[in-house]
Design an enzyme around this catalytic site. Structure first.
Site, PDB file in Angstrom:
ATOM      1  N   TYR A  16     -24.675 -26.837 -18.796  1.00 11.66           N
ATOM      2  CA  TYR A  16     -23.318 -27.107 -18.344  1.00 11.66           C
ATOM      3  C   TYR A  16     -22.895 -25.978 -17.411  1.00 11.66           C
ATOM      4  CZ  TYR A  16     -18.227 -27.883 -18.556  1.00 11.66           C
ATOM      5  OH  TYR A  16     -16.908 -28.104 -18.234  1.00 11.66           O
ATOM      6  N   ASP A  64     -26.506 -19.214 -13.747  1.00 14.24           N
ATOM      7  CA  ASP A  64     -25.152 -19.344 -14.265  1.00 14.24           C
ATOM      8  C   ASP A  64     -25.054 -18.447 -15.501  1.00 14.24           C
ATOM      9  OD1 ASP A  64     -23.009 -22.135 -15.250  1.00 14.24           O
ATOM     10  OD2 ASP A  64     -22.833 -19.972 -15.552  1.00 14.24           O
ATOM     11  N   LYS A 121     -15.775 -15.676 -18.041  1.00  9.84           N
ATOM     12  CA  LYS A 121     -15.534 -15.247 -19.412  1.00  9.84           C
ATOM     13  C   LYS A 121     -15.324 -13.735 -19.571  1.00  9.84           C
ATOM     14  CE  LYS A 121     -17.856 -19.377 -21.106  1.00  9.84           C
ATOM     15  NZ  LYS A 121     -16.818 -20.210 -21.718  1.00  9.84           N
TER      16      LYS A 121
END
Ligand code: KE4
Length: 429
Positions: free
Chosen positions: A148, A241, A269
């Site tokens: 994802y 990622d 994050k």
């Protein structure tokens, strides 16, 4: 020992929320549908603990899905945000702090000479893909089933029939045209990657170097090197990622631990410390394609927002070498405690961990790809989570997520957690 959990206020809020928010939440996983219960509304948090609106206290292993590597409301991070806010919350103009956080990122990730900040990981991965397409003049992208990268149209694709064929939309509203340029293969399948590269001219291959959206499924030995070599051989870019792994699994993320440097890195994050900040970055030549240095357009009203950057800088500056050693030890205590409890209760559990990340799979062996993660016993995971919540432990509400221990998880928190784990296994087995 089950904690007497009352949920009247949460239930009342949920009923109201369902009137005004789709599914009652602002992001799907928060709805806890995957573990068969209603969401819990949180009122406050401190360190490793969160407290819901009914006053129930939990040891938190979501930690906002990764940003809170120092736990909730860390005093130095809160102080940095408050100080920034008193000077103004947003200017729409460059600030010194944005230069400082870019320098901090570059210091930790040598492959990231230059960075562009965004407000979400989705924006960052979308922009990295656009840059890769512009820089190579190609449009096809290779991604992995189960990975994802945010809700980018072109990446909300699932494998079509057959191997290395164009992806099909994984969500209504995503047009065929958006996924036609996306090829999906299985994670850890080197032969499928080679076949895909033989059949398509890719702009880039994008991968979570430590996939943590199908549960934690690390790369098999040599797989990341294979991606690097295939990209180099075929003139494609390698995009890591590291929204989850970046600055968590090591100071320089998975690329430091694995010794494989991507052309572009997507971050998020931790670099926002709990406020909205993400970024993408890479070599200077590549990044200077981005406007206004170059002609690849990307923009954002709140990109590099002073409050988010203040939180991110404070977070990064607290992450010194002892912090990573400590987080590794905390993670290992949790992982081995889960293993021991499962063995004691005869539960078929395989616990996968890297520093800062853990996934207990209800499966005999560790999955090596998305199909393996799908084959885990999601019903058992859901029952386990419900039993933990009833005992004051707050796990990620999906077998496809990772647990996010933080530096605030002390021995007492871990003891409480493993007591609840043992009681939960006793209840469900
Ligand atoms: P955001 O757009 O949610 O900031 O980041 C998207 C993203 C990109 N890349 C990776 C590897 C990610 O894990 C994410 C988002 N992670 C999820 C949890 N697995 C966020 C939680 C949520 O969607 O509510």
């Amino acid at each position: 020992m089950s904690v007497s959990i009352t949920d009247a206020k949460s239930a009342e809020l949920y009923a109201r929320a369902l009137q005004r928010l789709p599914g009652g939440v602002n992001s799907p996983v928060r709805a806890m549908q995957a573990i068969g219960r209603d969401p819990i509304f949180i009122e406050r948090a401190d360190g490793a603990e969160i407290v819901d609106v009914d006053g129930n206290k939990y040891v938190d292993y979501v930690c906002s899905w990764g940003p809170l590597i120092h736990g909730h409301a860390h005093p130095e991070i809160v102080e940095a945000v408050v100080a920034a806010a008193h000077k103004g919350t947003s200017f729409g103009a460059p600030t010194a702090a944005e230069v400082e956080i870019a320098e901090e990122i570059a210091r930790r990730m040598p492959s990231v000479e230059m960075v562009r900040m965004t407000s979400s990981g989705t924006e960052a991965s979308m922009s990295a893909i656009r840059l890769a397409r512009a820089a190579t003049g190609r449009s096809k992208i290779l991604k992995f089933a189960g990975a994802y990268h945010g809700h980018v149209d072109g990446l909300l694709a699932q494998a079509g029939s057959g191997l290395a064929t164009a992806g099909i939309p994984a969500s209504p509203g995503v047009p065929e045209a958006a996924t036609h340029e996306t090829v999906i293969v299985d994670w850890n399948d080197g032969a499928a990657v080679a076949t895909a590269f033989a059949e398509h001219d890719f702009a880039a291959v994008i991968a979570e170097p430590y996939p943590a959206n199908m549960g934690l499924v690390p790369p098999v030995e040599g797989f990341l090197e294979l991606l690097r070599n295939q990209a180099d051989e075929h003139g494609a870019l390698l995009i890591f990622d590291e929204v989850i792994s970046g600055f968590r699994v090591a100071a320089g993320g998975a690329q430091e631990r694995e010794g494989v440097s991507p052309d572009l890195t997507v971050m998020g994050k931790v670099i926002g410390g709990g406020l909205p900040a993400a970024a993408y970055g890479g070599g200077r030549t590549l990044m200077e394609h981005i406007a206004p240095a170059g002609d690849v357009y990307q923009a954002g009203t709140l990109s590099g927002n002073p409050l988010a950057v203040a939180a991110g800088l404070a977070t990064l500056r607290l992450l010194d070498d002892p912090a990573y050693l400590k987080l590794g030890a905390i993670t290992e205590t949790l992982a081995s405690g889960l293993r021991d409890a499962a063995a004691q209760h005869g539960v078929a559990l395989t616990v996968v961990s890297v520093p800062g990340l853990v996934t207990p799979f209800f499966a005999e062996t560790a999955p090596r790809d998305y199909a393996g993660a799908q084959a885990a016993d999601h019903g058992a995971y859901a029952a386990f989570c419900r039993a933990l919540l009833a005992r004051g432990v707050y796990p990620p509400a999906s077998q496809y997520e990772a647990w996010f221990p933080s530096l605030a998880h002390g021995p007492a928190h871990l003891d409480r957690t493993l007591d609840a784990v043992n009681a939960a296994f006793a209840e469900i087995s």
